[in-house]
Design a protein around this motif. Structure first.
Motif, short mmCIF file in Angstrom:
data_model
loop_
_atom_site.label_atom_id
_atom_site.label_comp_id
_atom_site.label_asym_id
_atom_site.label_seq_id
_atom_site.Cartn_x
_atom_site.Cartn_y
_atom_site.Cartn_z
N ALA A 52 0.85 -1.21 0.00
CA ALA A 52 0.00 0.00 0.00
C ALA A 52 0.88 1.25 0.00
O ALA A 52 0.63 2.21 -0.75
N GLN A 53 1.92 1.22 0.81
CA GLN A 53 2.81 2.37 0.90
C GLN A 53 3.49 2.68 -0.43
O GLN A 53 3.62 3.84 -0.83
N LEU B 214 1.08 4.36 -2.75
CA LEU B 214 0.87 5.76 -2.35
C LEU B 214 2.08 6.63 -2.68
O LEU B 214 1.92 7.75 -3.15
N ILE C 125 1.44 10.50 -2.00
CA ILE C 125 0.47 10.54 -0.90
C ILE C 125 1.17 9.94 0.33
O ILE C 125 1.73 8.85 0.24
N PRO C 126 1.14 10.63 1.47
CA PRO C 126 1.82 10.08 2.65
C PRO C 126 1.10 8.83 3.18
O PRO C 126 -0.13 8.79 3.21
N PHE C 127 1.86 7.85 3.65
CA PHE C 127 1.29 6.61 4.18
C PHE C 127 0.36 6.90 5.36
O PHE C 127 -0.63 6.19 5.59
N GLN C 128 0.70 7.95 6.10
CA GLN C 128 -0.10 8.43 7.22
C GLN C 128 -1.61 8.44 6.95
O GLN C 128 -2.41 8.20 7.83
N ILE C 129 -1.98 8.72 5.70
CA ILE C 129 -3.41 8.82 5.34
C ILE C 129 -4.14 7.50 5.64
O ILE C 129 -5.34 7.49 5.88
N LEU C 130 -3.39 6.38 5.63
CA LEU C 130 -4.03 5.07 5.86
C LEU C 130 -4.13 4.69 7.33
O LEU C 130 -4.83 3.73 7.68
N MET C 131 -3.43 5.40 8.20
CA MET C 131 -3.37 4.95 9.60
C MET C 131 -4.76 4.86 10.26
O MET C 131 -5.05 3.88 10.95
#
Lengths: 262, 262
Positions: free
Chosen positions: B185-186, B189, B194-200
């Motif tokens: 996923a990372q 992104l 897109i920062p991985f943070q968006i999925l947290m």
């Protein structure tokens, strides 16, 4: 408030959560449209709104129309809206998987208001912690949508259609597929009379590690350390689960290829 | 305390965490064995113990010997131990993937003390929240091992070799493979900035759902709702990532087969 009057199209999970959050922040949802009048009314009553179930009855001078219906109905709703609205009116949808351009057929000012979360019925969400992905066809509308989103959530992103589609795919890996792997793990445990509960600490650790390590660095396990003896043991355990064995092999190969030199 | 004197074989992550936890609970680690004297001493100093690096120097009358070394070294360590210990002495290892029977060649009283967690260096663990999986060849030893484990952790399970091997496979699905999916996923992104943070938030929700729903019921997404249009969109996004596409297809097919009637 730029969008003084908002119409919500739909009364499902996302429509409900979004309409309530907007209303709680002081926005006026002038109308809820839903095919089923009663379902629309149920939502409308909670947010000082009124419900309609025919497009002809739609309030025609709202500042923003939010289409919050199932993905495969968005195009049809947009077609219907165009029969009662002006092409200069602002219409957005809330889908991660549907391009904004499905709205471009009828509207010049269209956009996206996509909350990235897994919504379950009867499970009230704190929008404040839900990432909102925004896009608009016109720069000025985008500024206003972004500011609307920032009233609801701490995490607001401006993403175009390509970015949002890729995000949606990434979320399938990070949410749907991981949940499916948990289900596979559960089935393996159940057959051995081991409660799934035993995995919760390691699952929680798996996620909490991501705040201090990249997923790439966080990975451990036999495939990461090229422990082929353990991999073979696992494969023979999985001989009784051919469907799981295929997934095991696919993911193990992928890990082996991802970490070639370790 | 039944096991009054304990010898720890190994000074790696698991050995360190386990030895410190036992010592903190008042147990006496009379000796730490490690091939590298300095590494053994580093651990020994923290737990009022002494370190040795030769099997000939091993303390021979401990009540319990804990082998906490890499999986592929357990057999060799067991062979070495047999040259200095009696076959009636109690020896356990801490591996999830290695059968207890590798110890049976030399010892009558053998067992397992397996902490189910992902250990990372320099990351102190609260053993209290780590499931401990216990097994012993003799019923009386098992009672004592279980009671030792219960001093360290709230979550103690009695599992035989077959159960533990299956648990280890299940943990690979629930921990290693999910981490690998997060990494995929990372990468998707990152290419879109897109920062991985968006999925947290959605990842955290994915896990917290498991406390109220089974994984089977918690699953959402296009494959679950048989939304083939979205699946096709995702597949075309993944055309540029053939390795990820294969995993997407494998897991999507598995979900479609798991929920045939919905």
């Amino acid at each position: 408030m730029i969008f003084k009057e908002i119409v919500m199209i739909g009364a499902g999970n996302v429509a409900q959560q979004l309409a309530k959050s907007l209303w709680q922040k002081g926005h006026r949802i002038v109308q809820v449209y839903n095919r089923t009048q009663r379902k629309g009314e149920h939502l409308a009553q909670q947010i000082d709104s009124t419900a309609v179930s025919r497009y002809k009855a739609l309030y025609r001078s709202a500042d923003l129309y939010i289409i919050a219906v199932k993905d495969d109905a968005i195009q049809a709703v947009s077609d219907q809206l165009s029969s009662v609205l002006q092409s200069s009116q602002m219409v957005v949808h809330v889908s991660g998987a549907t391009p904004s351009t499905v709205l471009a057929k009828h509207f010049e000012r269209y956009g996206i208001f996509y909350p990235l979360q897994t919504f379950s019925s009867g499970d009230p969400m704190d929008f404040n912690q839900i990432p909102l992905c925004i896009y608009a066809s016109k720069a000025e509308d985008e500024v206003n949508l972004l500011s609307l989103a920032e009233q609801l959530s701490e995490f607001v992103y401006r993403l175009d259609d390509t970015q949002r589609t890729n995000l949606h795919v990434a979320a399938v890996f990070a949410n749907n597929f991981t949940t499916h792997l948990f289900h596979i793990a559960q089935q393996i445990l159940e057959k051995e009379d081991i409660p799934f509960q035993i995995l919760m600490p390691i699952i929680q650790k798996t996620v909490s590690k991501l705040t201090s390590l990249s997923a790439k660095d966080a990975l451990t396990g036999p495939a990461r350390r090229k422990d082929f003896q353990t991999i073979q043991k696992h494969q023979s355990v999985l001989d009784t689960y051919p469907a799981f064995r295929a997934i095991y092999d696919e993911l193990t190969d992928s890990i082996l290829q991802t970490y070639p030199n370790t």
